[in-house]
Motif scaffolding. Structure first.
Motif, PDB file in Angstrom:
ATOM      1  N   SER A  73       0.836  -1.208   0.000  1.00 18.08           N
ATOM      2  CA  SER A  73       0.000   0.000   0.000  1.00 18.08           C
ATOM      3  C   SER A  73       0.868   1.254   0.000  1.00 18.08           C
ATOM      4  O   SER A  73       0.622   2.202  -0.756  1.00 18.08           O
ATOM      5  CB  SER A  73      -0.915   0.015   1.224  1.00 18.08           C
ATOM      6  OG  SER A  73      -1.823  -1.061   1.200  1.00 18.08           O
ATOM      7  N   TRP A  93      -5.733  -3.549   4.499  1.00 17.26           N
ATOM      8  CA  TRP A  93      -5.784  -3.110   3.093  1.00 17.26           C
ATOM      9  C   TRP A  93      -6.482  -1.755   2.984  1.00 17.26           C
ATOM     10  O   TRP A  93      -6.017  -0.854   2.280  1.00 17.26           O
ATOM     11  CB  TRP A  93      -6.521  -4.151   2.257  1.00 17.26           C
ATOM     12  CG  TRP A  93      -6.578  -3.826   0.793  1.00 17.26           C
ATOM     13  CD1 TRP A  93      -5.635  -4.088  -0.144  1.00 17.26           C
ATOM     14  CD2 TRP A  93      -7.647  -3.147   0.105  1.00 17.26           C
ATOM     15  NE1 TRP A  93      -6.034  -3.627  -1.381  1.00 17.26           N
ATOM     16  CE2 TRP A  93      -7.265  -3.039  -1.251  1.00 17.26           C
ATOM     17  CE3 TRP A  93      -8.871  -2.619   0.504  1.00 17.26           C
ATOM     18  CZ2 TRP A  93      -8.072  -2.436  -2.205  1.00 17.26           C
ATOM     19  CZ3 TRP A  93      -9.678  -2.018  -0.452  1.00 17.26           C
ATOM     20  CH2 TRP A  93      -9.283  -1.926  -1.789  1.00 17.26           C
ATOM     21  N   GLY A 136      -4.644   1.675   3.739  1.00 19.81           N
ATOM     22  CA  GLY A 136      -3.692   2.263   2.801  1.00 19.81           C
ATOM     23  C   GLY A 136      -4.307   2.935   1.595  1.00 19.81           C
ATOM     24  O   GLY A 136      -3.608   3.596   0.823  1.00 19.81           O
ATOM     25  N   ILE A 137      -5.628   2.807   1.411  1.00 27.18           N
ATOM     26  CA  ILE A 137      -6.188   3.239   0.122  1.00 27.18           C
ATOM     27  C   ILE A 137      -6.305   4.755  -0.019  1.00 27.18           C
ATOM     28  O   ILE A 137      -6.214   5.275  -1.128  1.00 27.18           O
ATOM     29  CB  ILE A 137      -7.568   2.586  -0.130  1.00 27.18           C
ATOM     30  CG1 ILE A 137      -8.587   3.027   0.932  1.00 27.18           C
ATOM     31  CG2 ILE A 137      -7.441   1.082  -0.206  1.00 27.18           C
ATOM     32  CD1 ILE A 137     -10.007   2.629   0.593  1.00 27.18           C
TER      33      ILE A 137
END
Length: 469
Positions: free
Chosen positions: A318, A356, A359-360
């Motif tokens: 990420s 997950w 980190g976007i």
């Protein structure tokens, strides 16, 4: 016409014919000047036979007078230059010569020394003629190579001089190109500068990390070789971290012993593991070329059974993706690793799915070429069976600038999913989605950009009011 050495004075003191330090300094200075002006292509090497042997006499190599040490070193550097490529000394003699050389480099911090120009001369000779290659060919040279790296990095802490830095980079780069393997301590010394520099960036400090430029240039100028060495380094450090080894990647840890102890779960040293992966992120930021093979290790970690390893790898990818622009496009160059990372919204562990998500927002703010791929993942987490995952999805979307979300991310599928989430049973999630959608609507209205064709924005007020009535 060949040149012959004219110098014919004694430089070895004996009981019968003692030489005072003052006289010896004068003689060595005369010898050094003559040798420095001799041309390798026209020299009569036989005229150097006697003096080359005298210069490696223990009375000179181990002399405690600093002036004698550096003048002998300069003379020896020219002897090696004139005899190149075949050194006129055996391995033991060469080890002693380079030990003397490396000891002299430490005095480059003393710019007021009357021999400062001689120290510079020695450094220039070793760099220009690539003399250090002779050392790398010797058995038992590891300790001297470590001392060389430590000496140069210590110099970078105390001296700010572009010319010296360039010479040190040339010499250390020659070592890297010549050796088959580097000691882990040397690799740590080089790579730790990237971690220290990272701390500076996080603290928004303008302070230049001493030695960082040396490390960066060594990686840039020797990217192919460093790629192999760094892969070895990562493999060793990950192995140590996952076997509860106390070998730390850096010598300036933020954590005390108690924190370190509490950070170990089972046989995994979490702090160490994170440091290694933070290093990968920083290397990607500056020299992505050196991570060619390391990213293969990362791909394996994304599929590891261990939750800590899998989450660390997910977070690392990420962060790498958020470094944009980059000389290498991660998603297209390391497609398999990227695709494995994209599968994390479906990971069996809700903690990985949340990892997950964490980190976007940075990725979406920094680049829009991956938006479609990330939206597909977001749609999955918005409908996740775990409340914590759904909640974290809204939290991460809320971190985005409204204009980023509306212009680069929003599509019909996402808008429908968000409006549907207003009916969420969990009050925390419901409150968070109300706040997020209200923020988007307020942004549009405050900036007078309410678009009559934007059904999503127009639907927000009515859908929220329907929750009350």
């Amino acid at each position: 016409m060949s040149q012959k050495l004219k110098f014919n004075e004694e430089i070895i003191s004996t009981a019968a014919e003692p030489i005072s330090s003052k006289d010896l300094l004068l003689r060595l200075s005369t010898l050094q000047e003559e040798l420095s002006n001799m041309d390798q292509s026209s020299i009569d090497l036989s005229s150097l036979e006697s003096i080359k042997d005298d210069l490696i006499n223990k009375k000179l190599l181990k002399n405690t007078n600093l002036g004698i040490q550096i003048l002998v070193s300069c003379c020896l550097s020219d002897i090696l230059r004139l005899f190149a490529p075949n050194a006129p000394y055996n391995n033991i003699n060469l080890l002693n010569i380079f030990k003397l050389f490396i000891n002299q480099f430490a005095y480059l911090t003393n710019v007021d020394s009357s021999y400062y120009n001689n120290y510079i001369y020695l450094l220039e000779r070793v760099a220009e003629i690539e003399l250090i290659a002779l050392l790398t060919d010797l058995d038992n040279c590891e300790k001297l190579l470590l001392q060389l790296f430590e000496t140069f990095y210590n110099l970078s802490n105390n001296v700010s001089n572009d010319h010296l830095e360039s010479l040190m980079v040339d010499i250390l780069g020659e070592v890297i190109s010549e050796v088959n393997q580097l000691d882990l301590k040397i690799l740590k010394l080089i790579l730790n500068k990237f971690l220290v520099n990272s701390k500076n960036l996080k603290n928004q400090s303008n302070f230049k990390v001493p030695g960082f430029n040396i490390s960066l240039k060594l990686c840039e100028l020797n990217s192919d070789k460093m790629s192999r060495l760094i892969t070895y380094f990562f493999s060793e450090m990950i192995l140590q971290a996952t076997n509860d080894n106390d070998n730390d990647i850096s010598s300036d840890s933020d954590s005390d012993d108690e924190n370190k102890s509490s950070s170990k779960r089972g046989t995994i040293d979490i702090i160490q593991l994170k440091k290694i992966h933070n290093l990968a992120i920083e290397l990607w930021r500056y020299v992505p070329e050196v991570l060619t093979s390391v990213l293969g290790l990362l791909d394996n970690e994304l599929e590891a059974e261990d939750l800590i390893i899998r989450s660390t790898a997910t977070d690392t990818v990420s962060n790498i993706l958020s470094v944009y622009p980059s000389r290498i496009n991660f998603s297209s160059t390391y497609t398999e690793t990227y695709m494995n990372w994209l599968k994390k919204p479906l990971d069996i562990s809700f903690e990985i799915r949340i990892c997950w998500l964490n980190g976007i927002s940075k990725i979406l703010e920094n680049r829009n070429d991956l938006s479609n791929d990330l939206i597909n993942g977001i749609l999955k987490t918005l409908m996740d069976s775990n409340e914590k995952v759904r909640y974290q999805t809204i939290i991460e979307l809320s971190k985005l600038k409204p204009e980023t979300f509306l212009n680069n991310i929003l599509n019909n599928s996402l808008s429908n999913a968000l409006l549907k989430l207003l009916r969420e049973k969990n009050p925390l999630i419901r409150n968070e989605i109300i706040y997020f959608l209200s923020t988007l609507y307020n942004y549009q209205s405050e900036n007078n950009i309410i678009d009559n064709d934007n059904d999503f924005i127009k639907k927000i007020p009515n859908n929220i009011l329907e929750l009350i009535f």
